[in-house]
Design a protein around this motif. Structure first.
Motif, PDB file in Angstrom:
ATOM      1  N   ASP B  45     -10.859 -44.223   2.515  1.00  0.00           N
ATOM      2  CA  ASP B  45     -11.904 -43.780   1.578  1.00  0.00           C
ATOM      3  C   ASP B  45     -12.566 -44.990   0.925  1.00  0.00           C
ATOM      4  N   GLN B  88     -17.177 -35.287  -4.975  1.00  0.00           N
ATOM      5  CA  GLN B  88     -17.481 -34.525  -3.746  1.00  0.00           C
ATOM      6  C   GLN B  88     -16.199 -34.033  -3.094  1.00  0.00           C
ATOM      7  N   ARG B  89     -15.219 -34.925  -3.017  1.00  0.00           N
ATOM      8  CA  ARG B  89     -13.926 -34.552  -2.391  1.00  0.00           C
ATOM      9  C   ARG B  89     -13.213 -33.473  -3.194  1.00  0.00           C
ATOM     10  N   LYS B  90     -13.263 -33.635  -4.512  1.00  0.00           N
ATOM     11  CA  LYS B  90     -12.581 -32.663  -5.377  1.00  0.00           C
ATOM     12  C   LYS B  90     -13.190 -31.278  -5.203  1.00  0.00           C
ATOM     13  N   LYS B  92     -14.616 -30.088  -2.589  1.00  0.00           N
ATOM     14  CA  LYS B  92     -14.213 -29.554  -1.275  1.00  0.00           C
ATOM     15  C   LYS B  92     -12.770 -29.062  -1.299  1.00  0.00           C
ATOM     16  N   MET B  93     -11.898 -29.796  -2.021  1.00  0.00           N
ATOM     17  CA  MET B  93     -10.467 -29.507  -1.989  1.00  0.00           C
ATOM     18  C   MET B  93     -10.023 -28.550  -3.096  1.00  0.00           C
ATOM     19  N   TYR B 103      -5.746 -34.117  -5.788  1.00  0.00           N
ATOM     20  CA  TYR B 103      -6.346 -34.785  -4.635  1.00  0.00           C
ATOM     21  C   TYR B 103      -5.941 -36.253  -4.605  1.00  0.00           C
ATOM     22  N   ASN B 107      -3.767 -38.196  -1.890  1.00  0.00           N
ATOM     23  CA  ASN B 107      -4.386 -39.378  -1.279  1.00  0.00           C
ATOM     24  C   ASN B 107      -3.439 -40.577  -1.321  1.00  0.00           C
TER      25      ASN B 107
END
Lengths: 152, 186
Positions: B45, B88-90, B92-93, B103, B107
């Protein structure tokens, strides 16, 4: 209490170490990869983005002209009203309406009122030409039918 | 070409622009990498965010007005890119994970390039569960040793607020470590 507030937490006394590492030689070729990424990002720009990029100066110019026009036009309209006829008409209408609202029907004779109404109606009926009337009545008839109608 | 002003001057000239940018990458790549890595934790990432950061810098270098130092400007872009990436990742998850910091812990645990021992993992987890601003301030102060004045420019927050954030972060990390430390002692 004071000592409690100012004492240093235990974990801060431990030596700081970096537990993370990178793949071997990660930083060696980073410049090339980033420059490659920049080139790729430039090439893969969507056509619409490129069109917007090209139109941006023209759109900016148009927007500034519109803004300047509005900024100039508004005070001109405010201080020098262009359509004076309209204001005259509206003033006349106001006057007429004011007069109309003050009409007093008690001063008007009944006969003259009836005459006035019918005289208006008579003037509104258009005069019809005799030949036009005949042409209208005879439309859709053949010669024989016209002849028999005239004889009758 | 190691001086920031020299790099900036060369960036303005189209004939030396690319070379100057290579110098800029060379000078700041490691500092920016570790700054981003402390925020997103995972190497892969970090690599993505670092690339995006340098692309943003390349595209926006003409808008740099030298009101702040080049270093703080670069750090601000890197910080914003990292936060945007994490958000953005948060998003999605979020449906599959319980908390927004889960997350980061996932990670951290899945990172192949984490060499720390159990205590270091505990410390990183304690930092990962901090609120976003406190986490940023704690990392920048504790690991990167950035001055509050510089941090204030990078994060757009007053020095007083940063000191308070760091104080709260230290307390929370200490509490987390105390609560969980017994589990890792032999």
């Amino acid at each position: 209490m004071y000592e409690e507030e100012n004492r240093q937490p235990e974990f801060l006394k431990r030596p700081k170490t970096n537990p993370f590492r990178t793949p071997d030689h990660y930083f060696d070729s980073l410049e090339d990869r980033i420059m490659g990424g920049i080139e790729h990002a430039g090439k893969t720009k969507s056509p619409s983005a490129r069109i917007i990029q090209l139109l941006k100066p023209a759109l900016g110019l148009a927007a500034s002209f519109t803004l300047v026009y509005l900024l100039v036009q508004y005070p001109i309209n405010q201080f020098f009203p262009k359509n004076t006829n309209q204001s005259v008409v509206s003033a006349a209408t106001t006057l007429y309406l004011n007069d109309d609202s003050t009409l007093n029907f008690s001063f008007i004779d009944e006969n003259s009122l009836v005459n006035a109404i019918f005289s208006d109606e008579a003037t509104n009926i258009p005069e019809i030409n005799q030949d036009e009337m005949l042409a209208y009545l005879s439309s859709g008839m053949n010669d024989l039918e016209i002849y028999s109608e005239i004889q009758n | 070409m190691t001086n920031d002003q020299q790099i900036l001057d060369s960036l303005k000239d189209p004939s030396t622009r690319e070379l100057a940018f290579r110098h800029l990458i060379s000078k700041y790549k490691e500092r920016l990498y570790w700054h981003i890595r402390k925020i997103v934790l995972n190497h892969d990432d970090t690599d993505d965010v670092l690339q995006n950061t340098f692309i943003k810098i390349w595209n926006g270098i003409d808008s740099f007005r030298a009101e702040s130092s080049l270093f703080t400007w670069l750090y601000r872009i890197a910080t914003n890119e990292s936060i945007t990436f994490l958000n953005q990742r948060k998003r999605k998850m979020m449906s599959s994970l319980n908390g927004e910091n889960d997350y980061l812990i996932e990670n951290l645990e899945s990172d192949a390039y984490f060499d720390g021992d159990a205590w270091q993992m505990l410390l990183q987890k304690a930092i990962a569960v901090l609120p976003e601003k406190q986490r940023l301030v704690f990392n920048m102060k504790y690991f990167e040793e950035i001055k509050y004045e510089e941090m204030s420019v990078i994060l757009g927050t007053s020095v007083g607020a940063l000191k308070a954030s760091y104080h709260h972060a230290v307390k929370k990390v200490e509490e987390y470590v105390k609560t969980h430390e017994t589990r890792i002692e032999p």
